[in-house]
Design a protein around this motif. Structure first.
Motif, PDB file in Angstrom:
ATOM      1  N   TYR A  85     -65.169 -10.300  12.637  1.00 52.46           N
ATOM      2  CA  TYR A  85     -63.906  -9.616  13.106  1.00 52.46           C
ATOM      3  C   TYR A  85     -62.811 -10.767  13.056  1.00 52.46           C
ATOM      4  CZ  TYR A  85     -65.273 -12.928  16.681  1.00 52.46           C
ATOM      5  OH  TYR A  85     -65.663 -14.017  17.435  1.00 52.46           O
ATOM      6  N   ASP A  86     -63.194 -11.802  12.538  1.00 52.36           N
ATOM      7  CA  ASP A  86     -62.236 -12.932  12.439  1.00 52.36           C
ATOM      8  C   ASP A  86     -61.869 -13.218  10.926  1.00 52.36           C
ATOM      9  OD1 ASP A  86     -60.663 -15.044  13.155  1.00 52.36           O
ATOM     10  OD2 ASP A  86     -62.230 -16.478  12.974  1.00 52.36           O
ATOM     11  N   ASP A  87     -60.736 -13.343  10.575  1.00 54.43           N
ATOM     12  CA  ASP A  87     -60.170 -13.464   9.323  1.00 54.43           C
ATOM     13  C   ASP A  87     -60.663 -15.143   8.832  1.00 54.43           C
ATOM     14  OD1 ASP A  87     -59.173 -13.614   6.810  1.00 54.43           O
ATOM     15  OD2 ASP A  87     -57.271 -13.292   7.268  1.00 54.43           O
ATOM     16  N   PHE A  88     -61.840 -14.996   8.130  1.00 57.40           N
ATOM     17  CA  PHE A  88     -62.245 -16.264   7.574  1.00 57.40           C
ATOM     18  C   PHE A  88     -62.079 -16.515   6.084  1.00 57.40           C
ATOM     19  CE2 PHE A  88     -65.657 -13.051   6.907  1.00 57.40           C
ATOM     20  CZ  PHE A  88     -65.854 -13.153   5.649  1.00 57.40           C
ATOM     21  N   PHE A  89     -61.353 -15.786   5.461  1.00 60.24           N
ATOM     22  CA  PHE A  89     -60.868 -15.680   3.978  1.00 60.24           C
ATOM     23  C   PHE A  89     -60.265 -17.184   3.608  1.00 60.24           C
ATOM     24  CE2 PHE A  89     -60.857 -10.753   3.457  1.00 60.24           C
ATOM     25  CZ  PHE A  89     -62.352 -10.873   3.642  1.00 60.24           C
ATOM     26  N   GLY A  90     -60.841 -18.050   2.882  1.00 58.51           N
ATOM     27  CA  GLY A  90     -60.093 -19.170   2.386  1.00 58.51           C
ATOM     28  C   GLY A  90     -60.455 -20.400   3.163  1.00 58.51           C
ATOM     29  N   LYS A  91     -61.282 -20.191   4.418  1.00 64.12           N
ATOM     30  CA  LYS A  91     -61.503 -21.358   5.093  1.00 64.12           C
ATOM     31  C   LYS A  91     -63.157 -21.595   4.999  1.00 64.12           C
ATOM     32  CE  LYS A  91     -58.749 -18.910   8.543  1.00 64.12           C
ATOM     33  NZ  LYS A  91     -58.514 -18.534   9.891  1.00 64.12           N
ATOM     34  N   ILE A  92     -63.430 -23.125   5.211  1.00 66.56           N
ATOM     35  CA  ILE A  92     -64.766 -23.602   5.049  1.00 66.56           C
ATOM     36  C   ILE A  92     -65.462 -23.368   6.337  1.00 66.56           C
ATOM     37  CG2 ILE A  92     -66.218 -25.696   4.726  1.00 66.56           C
ATOM     38  CD1 ILE A  92     -63.749 -26.953   3.364  1.00 66.56           C
ATOM     39  N   ASP A  93     -66.687 -22.679   6.006  1.00 65.25           N
ATOM     40  CA  ASP A  93     -67.392 -22.039   7.095  1.00 65.25           C
ATOM     41  C   ASP A  93     -68.228 -23.272   7.526  1.00 65.25           C
ATOM     42  OD1 ASP A  93     -69.249 -21.195   8.978  1.00 65.25           O
ATOM     43  OD2 ASP A  93     -69.811 -19.509   7.627  1.00 65.25           O
ATOM     44  N   THR A  94     -67.942 -23.891   8.691  1.00 66.47           N
ATOM     45  CA  THR A  94     -69.004 -24.986   9.281  1.00 66.47           C
ATOM     46  C   THR A  94     -69.549 -24.624  10.423  1.00 66.47           C
ATOM     47  OG1 THR A  94     -66.940 -25.590  10.741  1.00 66.47           O
ATOM     48  CG2 THR A  94     -66.961 -26.613   8.601  1.00 66.47           C
ATOM     49  N   LYS A  95     -69.625 -23.344  10.673  1.00 68.34           N
ATOM     50  CA  LYS A  95     -70.412 -22.650  11.608  1.00 68.34           C
ATOM     51  C   LYS A  95     -71.799 -22.419  11.423  1.00 68.34           C
ATOM     52  CE  LYS A  95     -68.254 -19.567  13.915  1.00 68.34           C
ATOM     53  NZ  LYS A  95     -67.661 -18.135  14.585  1.00 68.34           N
ATOM     54  N   TYR A  96     -72.086 -21.963  10.132  1.00 68.40           N
ATOM     55  CA  TYR A  96     -73.262 -21.369   9.829  1.00 68.40           C
ATOM     56  C   TYR A  96     -73.994 -22.310   8.899  1.00 68.40           C
ATOM     57  CZ  TYR A  96     -72.023 -17.579  12.644  1.00 68.40           C
ATOM     58  OH  TYR A  96     -71.428 -16.862  13.655  1.00 68.40           O
ATOM     59  N   ILE A  97     -74.968 -22.962   9.005  1.00 64.55           N
ATOM     60  CA  ILE A  97     -75.576 -23.701   7.900  1.00 64.55           C
ATOM     61  C   ILE A  97     -76.898 -24.098   8.350  1.00 64.55           C
ATOM     62  CG2 ILE A  97     -74.928 -25.907   9.188  1.00 64.55           C
ATOM     63  CD1 ILE A  97     -74.625 -27.307   6.402  1.00 64.55           C
ATOM     64  N   PHE A  98     -78.032 -24.126   7.397  1.00 67.99           N
ATOM     65  CA  PHE A  98     -79.237 -24.370   7.441  1.00 67.99           C
ATOM     66  C   PHE A  98     -79.884 -25.254   6.422  1.00 67.99           C
ATOM     67  CE2 PHE A  98     -79.477 -20.503   5.167  1.00 67.99           C
ATOM     68  CZ  PHE A  98     -80.693 -20.509   4.433  1.00 67.99           C
ATOM     69  N   TYR A  99     -80.789 -25.975   6.501  1.00 67.37           N
ATOM     70  CA  TYR A  99     -81.557 -26.840   5.495  1.00 67.37           C
ATOM     71  C   TYR A  99     -82.982 -26.372   5.251  1.00 67.37           C
ATOM     72  CZ  TYR A  99     -77.902 -29.714   7.739  1.00 67.37           C
ATOM     73  OH  TYR A  99     -76.771 -30.111   8.338  1.00 67.37           O
ATOM     74  N   PRO A 101     -79.596 -36.439   2.979  1.00 69.86           N
ATOM     75  CA  PRO A 101     -80.465 -37.376   3.709  1.00 69.86           C
ATOM     76  C   PRO A 101     -80.951 -37.103   5.182  1.00 69.86           C
ATOM     77  CG  PRO A 101     -78.529 -38.483   2.893  1.00 69.86           C
ATOM     78  CD  PRO A 101     -78.319 -37.302   2.636  1.00 69.86           C
ATOM     79  N   ASN A 102     -80.138 -36.333   5.907  1.00 72.27           N
ATOM     80  CA  ASN A 102     -80.731 -35.702   7.184  1.00 72.27           C
ATOM     81  C   ASN A 102     -81.669 -34.821   7.179  1.00 72.27           C
ATOM     82  OD1 ASN A 102     -78.350 -37.502   8.458  1.00 72.27           O
ATOM     83  ND2 ASN A 102     -77.010 -35.545   7.985  1.00 72.27           N
ATOM     84  N   CYS A 103     -82.121 -34.105   6.080  1.00 67.64           N
ATOM     85  CA  CYS A 103     -83.066 -33.201   5.855  1.00 67.64           C
ATOM     86  C   CYS A 103     -84.253 -33.586   4.742  1.00 67.64           C
ATOM     87  CB  CYS A 103     -82.633 -31.641   5.682  1.00 67.64           C
ATOM     88  SG  CYS A 103     -81.732 -31.602   4.093  1.00 67.64           S
ATOM     89  N   CYS A 104     -83.727 -34.150   3.635  1.00 62.53           N
ATOM     90  CA  CYS A 104     -84.672 -34.051   2.469  1.00 62.53           C
ATOM     91  C   CYS A 104     -84.872 -35.200   1.937  1.00 62.53           C
ATOM     92  CB  CYS A 104     -83.649 -33.011   1.520  1.00 62.53           C
ATOM     93  SG  CYS A 104     -83.212 -31.601   2.238  1.00 62.53           S
ATOM     94  N   ASP A 105     -84.872 -36.287   2.614  1.00 62.06           N
ATOM     95  CA  ASP A 105     -84.892 -37.594   2.232  1.00 62.06           C
ATOM     96  C   ASP A 105     -86.390 -37.856   1.616  1.00 62.06           C
ATOM     97  OD1 ASP A 105     -84.542 -40.474   1.720  1.00 62.06           O
ATOM     98  OD2 ASP A 105     -85.416 -40.953   3.912  1.00 62.06           O
ATOM     99  N   GLY A 106     -86.624 -38.174   0.287  1.00 65.53           N
ATOM    100  CA  GLY A 106     -87.590 -38.233  -0.548  1.00 65.53           C
ATOM    101  C   GLY A 106     -88.580 -37.095  -0.629  1.00 65.53           C
ATOM    102  N   LYS A 107     -87.951 -36.040  -0.652  1.00 64.83           N
ATOM    103  CA  LYS A 107     -88.740 -34.746  -0.533  1.00 64.83           C
ATOM    104  C   LYS A 107     -88.505 -34.052  -2.191  1.00 64.83           C
ATOM    105  CE  LYS A 107     -89.734 -34.685   3.855  1.00 64.83           C
ATOM    106  NZ  LYS A 107     -90.934 -34.824   4.181  1.00 64.83           N
ATOM    107  N   ARG A 108     -89.580 -33.386  -2.344  1.00 62.91           N
ATOM    108  CA  ARG A 108     -89.668 -33.075  -3.714  1.00 62.91           C
ATOM    109  C   ARG A 108     -88.639 -31.818  -4.204  1.00 62.91           C
ATOM    110  NH1 ARG A 108     -93.851 -34.368  -7.210  1.00 62.91           N
ATOM    111  NH2 ARG A 108     -93.687 -32.558  -8.271  1.00 62.91           N
ATOM    112  N   GLY A 109     -88.185 -31.217  -3.266  1.00 67.76           N
ATOM    113  CA  GLY A 109     -87.126 -30.116  -3.276  1.00 67.76           C
ATOM    114  C   GLY A 109     -86.308 -30.052  -1.843  1.00 67.76           C
ATOM    115  N   GLY A 110     -85.113 -29.646  -1.856  1.00 70.78           N
ATOM    116  CA  GLY A 110     -84.419 -29.365  -0.764  1.00 70.78           C
ATOM    117  C   GLY A 110     -82.964 -28.396  -1.133  1.00 70.78           C
ATOM    118  N   ARG A 111     -82.518 -28.004   0.065  1.00 76.62           N
ATOM    119  CA  ARG A 111     -81.508 -27.059   0.020  1.00 76.62           C
ATOM    120  C   ARG A 111     -80.468 -27.289   1.464  1.00 76.62           C
ATOM    121  NH1 ARG A 111     -83.001 -20.932  -1.504  1.00 76.62           N
ATOM    122  NH2 ARG A 111     -85.196 -21.368  -2.422  1.00 76.62           N
ATOM    123  N   VAL A 112     -79.318 -27.292   1.034  1.00 71.54           N
ATOM    124  CA  VAL A 112     -78.281 -27.167   2.080  1.00 71.54           C
ATOM    125  C   VAL A 112     -77.526 -25.943   1.863  1.00 71.54           C
ATOM    126  CG1 VAL A 112     -76.108 -28.189   3.440  1.00 71.54           C
ATOM    127  CG2 VAL A 112     -78.120 -29.675   2.402  1.00 71.54           C
TER     128      VAL A 112
END
Length: 242
Positions: free
Chosen positions: A125-139, A214-225
């Protein structure tokens, strides 16, 4: 095997994700805002239907698109993104599946987002166009460790910085790359932003994602943010279409 990490705020959703995994569902993850709701057959739902139909029809040809419908307080904003290597057919298929899946998981929620390997779908419902989404993130990360974490982490950062630079300088805000680690292994990386961002915001989003590794994937063989505005990924195997 991959693990996923969320903030304490989203632990309940994480348990739902575990159930989804057991049931064999395809999405990587989703968030429901749970802040505002709309009623069935309301003006908001009518506008949401228009936005979703528009995205499913227009996004596949370019791999990205935004749409909006209605007027405040019932205006709906939507965004669709497909991974840069995905065909228009697979892109449309992914978005077509994502729409009912997201609405079934977040019934009558006025803001929600869902990710698959091939696509992302978001509305609000909120105009989010052109703004960095810092609310929704997972690892997500591979549970297996490498033998030399310090050297490996350096190589991961080197590769992702390279593909991130290529991504925010490209028209599609998408780039992949590879880096030889030794005679027997290659490292593969990906960086992508939603194209409603400016190049500067894409760079900022990707830089923040890389700094989160580094907060999620330190030394791991694969990772995503993975976030609503950008995502990065690295693996010891090729994971994109040639």
């Amino acid at each position: 095997m991959y693990l996923l990490r969320l903030s304490p705020l989203h632990l309940l959703s994480f348990f739902a994700l575990l159930l989804q995994a057991v049931l064999g569902a395809d999405p990587l993850y989703h968030f429901c805002s749970n802040s505002k709701n709309y009623t069935s057959k309301s003006t908001y739902e009518t506008n949401l239907n228009k936005v979703m139909k528009s995205l499913i029809n227009t996004v596949p040809s370019k791999g990205f698109g935004v749409a909006s419908a209605g007027k405040d307080p019932d205006e709906v904003y939507g965004l669709g993104l497909c991974r840069g290597d995905v065909s228009s057919t697979d892109c449309k298929s992914c978005l077509t599946d994502a729409d009912p899946e997201l609405r079934s998981r977040c019934p009558n929620d006025k803001e929600a987002i869902i990710w698959y390997d091939y696509c992302e779908l978001k509305y609000s419902y909120d105009d989010f166009f052109g703004k960095i989404d810092t609310k929704y993130i997972f690892y997500m990360w591979n549970t297996q460790n490498v033998s030399d974490p310090a050297t490996f982490n350096y190589k991961v950062k080197e590769l992702l910085n390279q593909v991130a630079t290529e991504a925010y300088q490209s028209k599609k805000f998408y780039a992949t790359g590879e880096l030889v680690i030794d005679s027997s292994e290659k490292l593969y990386g990906l960086a992508q932003c939603t194209r409603d961002l400016s190049s500067a915001y894409c760079k900022e989003c990707l830089d923040n994602a890389i700094s989160d590794l580094p907060n999620c994937c330190d030394g791991k063989r694969g990772g995503r943010v993975v976030g609503g505005s950008c995502n990065i990924r690295y693996e010891l195997y090729s994971f994109v279409n040639s």
